[in-house]
Design an enzyme around this catalytic site. Structure first.
Site, PDB file in Angstrom:
ATOM      1  N   GLN A 192      37.972 -37.329 -33.207  1.00  0.00           N
ATOM      2  CA  GLN A 192      37.060 -37.375 -32.065  1.00  0.00           C
ATOM      3  C   GLN A 192      36.112 -36.448 -32.156  1.00  0.00           C
ATOM      4  O   GLN A 192      35.028 -36.730 -31.519  1.00  0.00           O
ATOM      5  CB  GLN A 192      37.906 -37.082 -30.804  1.00  0.00           C
ATOM      6  N   LYS A 236      33.431 -38.215 -33.844  1.00  0.00           N
ATOM      7  CA  LYS A 236      32.935 -39.407 -33.235  1.00  0.00           C
ATOM      8  C   LYS A 236      32.149 -38.838 -32.195  1.00  0.00           C
ATOM      9  O   LYS A 236      30.975 -39.429 -31.672  1.00  0.00           O
ATOM     10  CB  LYS A 236      34.125 -40.222 -32.766  1.00  0.00           C
ATOM     11  N   LYS A 259      42.363 -34.690 -27.749  1.00  0.00           N
ATOM     12  CA  LYS A 259      43.119 -36.152 -27.577  1.00  0.00           C
ATOM     13  C   LYS A 259      44.684 -35.420 -26.868  1.00  0.00           C
ATOM     14  O   LYS A 259      44.899 -34.212 -27.129  1.00  0.00           O
ATOM     15  CB  LYS A 259      43.523 -36.470 -29.021  1.00  0.00           C
ATOM     16  N   GLY A 282      41.888 -43.176 -21.653  1.00  0.00           N
ATOM     17  CA  GLY A 282      42.781 -43.982 -22.030  1.00  0.00           C
ATOM     18  C   GLY A 282      42.938 -43.960 -23.617  1.00  0.00           C
ATOM     19  O   GLY A 282      42.104 -43.635 -24.273  1.00  0.00           O
ATOM     20  N   ASP A 283      43.840 -44.701 -24.187  1.00  0.00           N
ATOM     21  CA  ASP A 283      44.121 -45.003 -25.712  1.00  0.00           C
ATOM     22  C   ASP A 283      45.191 -46.056 -25.589  1.00  0.00           C
ATOM     23  O   ASP A 283      45.417 -46.591 -24.608  1.00  0.00           O
ATOM     24  CB  ASP A 283      44.328 -43.736 -26.452  1.00  0.00           C
ATOM     25  N   ASN A 298      43.295 -53.452 -25.388  1.00  0.00           N
ATOM     26  CA  ASN A 298      41.931 -53.165 -25.084  1.00  0.00           C
ATOM     27  C   ASN A 298      40.905 -53.515 -25.941  1.00  0.00           C
ATOM     28  O   ASN A 298      39.896 -54.297 -25.671  1.00  0.00           O
ATOM     29  CB  ASN A 298      41.909 -51.766 -24.039  1.00  0.00           C
ATOM     30  N   SER A 323      32.333 -43.804 -21.874  1.00  0.00           N
ATOM     31  CA  SER A 323      32.996 -42.605 -20.856  1.00  0.00           C
ATOM     32  C   SER A 323      32.215 -41.551 -20.713  1.00  0.00           C
ATOM     33  O   SER A 323      32.123 -40.841 -19.276  1.00  0.00           O
ATOM     34  CB  SER A 323      34.219 -41.675 -21.623  1.00  0.00           C
TER      35      SER A 323
HETATM   36  P1  NDP Z   1      45.999 -50.812 -26.407  1.00  0.00           P
HETATM   37  O1  NDP Z   1      47.481 -50.159 -25.974  1.00  0.00           O
HETATM   38  O2  NDP Z   1      45.411 -51.558 -25.263  1.00  0.00           O
HETATM   39  O3  NDP Z   1      46.412 -51.902 -27.362  1.00  0.00           O
HETATM   40  C1  NDP Z   1      46.998 -51.493 -28.657  1.00  0.00           C
HETATM   41  C2  NDP Z   1      47.327 -53.042 -29.131  1.00  0.00           C
HETATM   42  O4  NDP Z   1      47.548 -52.326 -30.836  1.00  0.00           O
HETATM   43  C3  NDP Z   1      48.373 -53.779 -28.865  1.00  0.00           C
HETATM   44  O5  NDP Z   1      48.220 -54.946 -29.350  1.00  0.00           O
HETATM   45  C4  NDP Z   1      49.641 -53.379 -29.441  1.00  0.00           C
HETATM   46  O6  NDP Z   1      50.663 -54.228 -29.664  1.00  0.00           O
HETATM   47  C5  NDP Z   1      49.280 -52.847 -31.015  1.00  0.00           C
HETATM   48  N1  NDP Z   1      49.806 -51.866 -31.439  1.00  0.00           N
HETATM   49  C6  NDP Z   1      49.847 -50.309 -31.010  1.00  0.00           C
HETATM   50  N2  NDP Z   1      50.512 -49.753 -31.917  1.00  0.00           N
HETATM   51  C7  NDP Z   1      51.196 -50.639 -33.192  1.00  0.00           C
HETATM   52  C8  NDP Z   1      51.975 -50.411 -34.057  1.00  0.00           C
HETATM   53  N3  NDP Z   1      52.207 -49.339 -34.516  1.00  0.00           N
HETATM   54  N4  NDP Z   1      51.959 -51.515 -34.912  1.00  0.00           N
HETATM   55  C9  NDP Z   1      51.431 -52.717 -34.600  1.00  0.00           C
HETATM   56  N5  NDP Z   1      50.610 -52.917 -33.417  1.00  0.00           N
HETATM   57  C10 NDP Z   1      50.634 -51.974 -32.727  1.00  0.00           C
HETATM   58  O7  NDP Z   1      45.291 -49.799 -27.324  1.00  0.00           O
HETATM   59  P2  NDP Z   1      43.707 -49.840 -27.480  1.00  0.00           P
HETATM   60  O8  NDP Z   1      43.134 -51.103 -27.551  1.00  0.00           O
HETATM   61  O9  NDP Z   1      43.066 -48.890 -26.387  1.00  0.00           O
HETATM   62  O10 NDP Z   1      43.729 -49.067 -28.786  1.00  0.00           O
HETATM   63  C11 NDP Z   1      43.918 -49.640 -29.983  1.00  0.00           C
HETATM   64  C12 NDP Z   1      43.167 -48.621 -31.211  1.00  0.00           C
HETATM   65  O11 NDP Z   1      41.843 -48.341 -30.768  1.00  0.00           O
HETATM   66  C13 NDP Z   1      43.933 -47.201 -31.161  1.00  0.00           C
HETATM   67  O12 NDP Z   1      43.712 -46.918 -32.569  1.00  0.00           O
HETATM   68  C14 NDP Z   1      43.045 -46.256 -30.545  1.00  0.00           C
HETATM   69  O13 NDP Z   1      43.070 -45.042 -30.569  1.00  0.00           O
HETATM   70  C15 NDP Z   1      41.621 -46.810 -30.664  1.00  0.00           C
HETATM   71  N6  NDP Z   1      40.616 -46.608 -29.894  1.00  0.00           N
HETATM   72  C16 NDP Z   1      40.774 -47.030 -28.646  1.00  0.00           C
HETATM   73  C17 NDP Z   1      39.639 -46.704 -27.733  1.00  0.00           C
HETATM   74  C18 NDP Z   1      39.641 -47.168 -26.081  1.00  0.00           C
HETATM   75  O14 NDP Z   1      38.776 -47.120 -25.364  1.00  0.00           O
HETATM   76  N7  NDP Z   1      40.777 -47.780 -25.613  1.00  0.00           N
HETATM   77  C19 NDP Z   1      38.389 -45.890 -28.032  1.00  0.00           C
HETATM   78  C20 NDP Z   1      38.300 -45.879 -29.443  1.00  0.00           C
HETATM   79  C21 NDP Z   1      39.519 -45.887 -30.276  1.00  0.00           C
HETATM   80  P3  NDP Z   1      51.861 -54.310 -28.573  1.00  0.00           P
HETATM   81  O15 NDP Z   1      51.555 -54.439 -27.438  1.00  0.00           O
HETATM   82  O16 NDP Z   1      52.801 -54.998 -29.085  1.00  0.00           O
HETATM   83  O17 NDP Z   1      52.344 -52.740 -28.876  1.00  0.00           O
END
Ligand code: NDP
Length: 466
Positions: A128, A131, A143, A182-183, A258, A398
C-alpha cells in the site's frame, strides 16, 4: 528451557555475508520475519526491482533507508470480543498496521476473512505504501483487519462485531492520522457499522476518518466502482501502447466481489466479452458472455454462492474447485483479471495461460501472481499490469473522498470518474517512464516499484532518521 531464538537470529544476521546493500537487506528481513511468507514475498518482489535506482544513491545505505522502509512504524494487535445470535461470546483478533507515514496519514483497507494474519496484513500494508505514492496524493501506507468471517453471519452479528472492533480501533485512527477503508469482507455494510460506532464514541462527525462510506453520509460517488474501473483504465492504456484495444477481447475475471464486479462492468462497456467469473467455491463459464446484473443480484443483494447463477442462466457451465483450487484458468481468454486474492496465479498456471495464448494480465487483487509466475509471464511477453499500479484507482478515489469531506462539498459521478481516469492514466505514464529510464522498458512491475519508491525515499530522506 531458556529461549535462545533471539540470540541465534542476531548471530545469523551478523553472519549474513552479502556485500550488496539490497541483498543484505532482503536477507536480514527474511531472518527477522521468518514466519511471515506473504510479507517476505512482497518485500522481495519490490526490493529486487529497485537495484538500478538504489545503486545510484549511496545515501540510502548511509541512512539505513531500506531497513527503515521494511519495518512498520507501528503494529497494533487487539482482542475483539462479541456476542453471537445464540448468546455465545466469540473472540477474534483485530489488527492495524501503520506502516509508513512519510507522505501522508496511513491509508489502507480493512480485511475481514478467516485467513487474515500478521503476515498477510504486513504484505498488504507494505504494498500500500508504494501504491499510495503512485497515486500522487498525500497518503501513507497502512492496512488492518480481522480473522472474523462475515460469511454466514446475520446482519446483527456483523454489526456487533464491527462495533467491538471499532471500540478499540478508534483510539488509533483519525482523519489526519490513519484512514481505513474496505477490502475483502468489508463493504458498505461493514463501513456503515464501523463509522456509526466511531461517531458514537468520539461524539464528533469526522467524516474523513473512514472511506468507502455510503453516499448519504459522506461517501464519494464512484468509490464503489473505482478499483475495478481503474484496473480497466490502466489496461486500456497498456494495450494502447501495443496498438491494441479492449473491444472484442475475451476476458476471464476471478472473484465476484467489489473489484471483480466493477472491472466486469467497465470492460463490458469497452466492448469486451467477459466469459467467466468465480467465487471461492467455483466458477461459471459462458462463451456468449456473463450477465453482470445477475451476478450483482446474487453477490451484492442476496449474498449467495456464484453457483446460483445457473438458476437464472441454465446454459452456463459451473466448474466446482478441485482440491481447493479454481478451474477458471483452464478457460482460454485474451485477457485475465485476477480480482479475488493473493497468489492465485502460480508458475504452473502462468505456463498454462501462456500456452493458451493469453495477451494481457491485469492484477485487480493485491499480489495475485507469485514472483516466479510474474517473471515467466514477462519473459513470455505477456502484457502485465501490476496490482500496485493497476488497482490504485480505489485508494485514489478514497483520497478524493477525503478531499470532498474536508471541503464539505461533493463532486458529481462524472467529475470523480474523470479525475479517476486522469489519475490512473498518470500512474500508467509514471510506470512507463520509470521503466524506460532505468532500462526495463515495458516492465510495468519494475516501473511501478521504482516510481513509487522514488517518491517515498525522497520524503523519508527529507524527514531525517524517524
Ligand atoms: P470482496 O470481499 O468484495 O470480494 C472478494 C472476492 O474474492 C469474492 O468473490 C471472494 O469469494 C473471492 N475470494 C476471497 N478470498 C478468496 C480466497 N482465499 N480464495 C478464492 N476466492 C477468494 O473483496 P474485494 O473485491 O474488495 O477485494 C478483492 C481483491 O482486491 C483483494 O485482493 C483486495 O485486497 C484487492 N483490492 C481491493 C480494493 C477495494 O477497493 N475493494 C482496492 C485495491 C485492491 P467468496 O465470496 O466466495 O469468499
Amino acid at each position: 528451557m531458556l529461549d535462545l531464538s533471539g540470540v541465534i537470529e542476531t548471530k545469523k544476521i551478523k553472519n549474513t555475508n552479502e556485500t550488496d546493500y539490497l541483498n543484505r537487506v532482503i536477507e536480514t528481513t527474511k531472518i527477522k520475519n521468518a514466519r511471515e511468507p506473504e510479507f517476505l514475498q512482497a518485500v522481495n518482489e519490490v526490493l529486487s526491482t529497485l537495484k538500478p535506482f538504489i545503486n545510484q544513491h549511496p545515501e540510502f545505505e548511509e541512512t539505513s533507508l531500506l531497513e527503515r522502509l521494511v519495518e512498520p512504524e507501528r503494529v497494533i494487535i487487539f482482542r475483539v470480543p462479541w456476542i453471537d445470535d445464540n448468546g455465545k461470546v466469540q473472540v477474534n483478533k483485530g489488527y492495524r498496521i501503520q506502516f509508513n507515514s512519510a507522505i501522508g496519514p496511513y491509508k489502507g483497507g480493512l480485511r475481514f476473512h478467516p485467513s487474515v494474519n500478521l503476515s498477510i496484513l504486513k504484505f498488504l500494508a507494505f504494498e500500500q505504501i508504494f501504491k499510495n505514492a503512485l497515486t500522487g496524493l498525500p497518503i501513507g501506507g497502512g492496512k488492518g483487519g480481522s480473522d472474523f468471517d462475515p460469511k454466514g453471519k446475520s446482519d446483527n452479528e456483523v454489526m456487533r462485531f464491527c462495533q467491538s472492533f471499532m471500540t478499540e480501533l478508534q483510539r488509533h485512527i483519525g482523519e489526519d492520522t490513519d484512514v481505513p477503508a474496505g477490502d475483502i469482507g468489508v463493504g458498505a455494510r461493514e463501513i456503515g457499522y464501523l463509522f456509526g460506532q466511531f461517531k458514537r464514541i468520539k461524539n464528533t462527525y469526522e467524516a474523513g476518518v473512514l472511506t468507502g462510506k455510503g453516499t448519504e453520509y459522506g461517501g464519494s460517488l464512484i468509490r464503489k466502482e473505482a478499483t475495478g474501473y481503474g484496473l480497466i483504465y490502466f489496461m486500456r492504456e497498456m494495450l494502447k501502447v501495443s496498438g491494441k484495444e479492449l473491444k472484442d477481447k475475451t476476458v476471464i475475471i476471478t472473484g465476484s466481489g467489489n473489484v471483480a464486479i466493477y472491472a466486469c462492468q467497465k470492460v463490458q462497456e469497452y466492448g469486451a466479452n467477459v466469459i467467466a467469473m468465480s467465487d471461492s467455491n467455483g466458477c461459471i463459464y459462458n462463451r456468449n458472455g456473463i450477465d453482470l446484473s445477475t451476478i450483482q443480484q446474487i453477490k451484492e443483494v442476496d449474498r449467495l454462492r456464484i453457483k446460483e447463477y445457473l438458476k437464472y442462466h441454465p446454459n452456463t457451465e459451473y466448474m466446482e474447485n478441485q482440491n481447493g483450487k479454481t478451474r477458471i484458468f483452464e478457460i482460454k481468454a485474451d485477457i485475465v483479471l485476477p480480482c479475488a486474492t493473493q497468489n492465485e496465479i502460480d508458475l504452473e498456471i502462468a505456463q498454462r495461460l501462456v500456452s493458451n495464448g493469453v495477451l494481457a494480465i491485469g492484477e485487480g487483487a493485491n499480489m495475485p501472481t507469485t514472483i516466479e509466475a510474474t517473471h515467466y509471464l514477462l519473459e513470455n511477453n505477456v502484457l502485465f499490469a501490476p496490482a500496485k499500479a493497476a488497482n490504485a484507482g480505489g485508494v485514489a478515489t478514497s483520497a478524493l473522498e477525503m478531499s470532498q469531506n474536508s471541503m464539505r462539498y461533493y463532486w458529481t459521478s462524472e467529475e470523480v470518474d474523470k479525475k479517476l481516469d486522469a489519475i490512473v492514466t498518470n500512474i500508467f505514464e509514471a510506470c512507463q517512464n520509470a521503466a524506460k529510464e532505468y532500462g526495463c522498458d515495458n516492465n510495468y512491475v519494475a516501473g511501478a516499484n521504482i516510481a513509487g519508491f522514488m517518491k517515498i525515499s525522497k520524503a523519508m530522506m527529507s524527514q531525517g532518521i524517524v
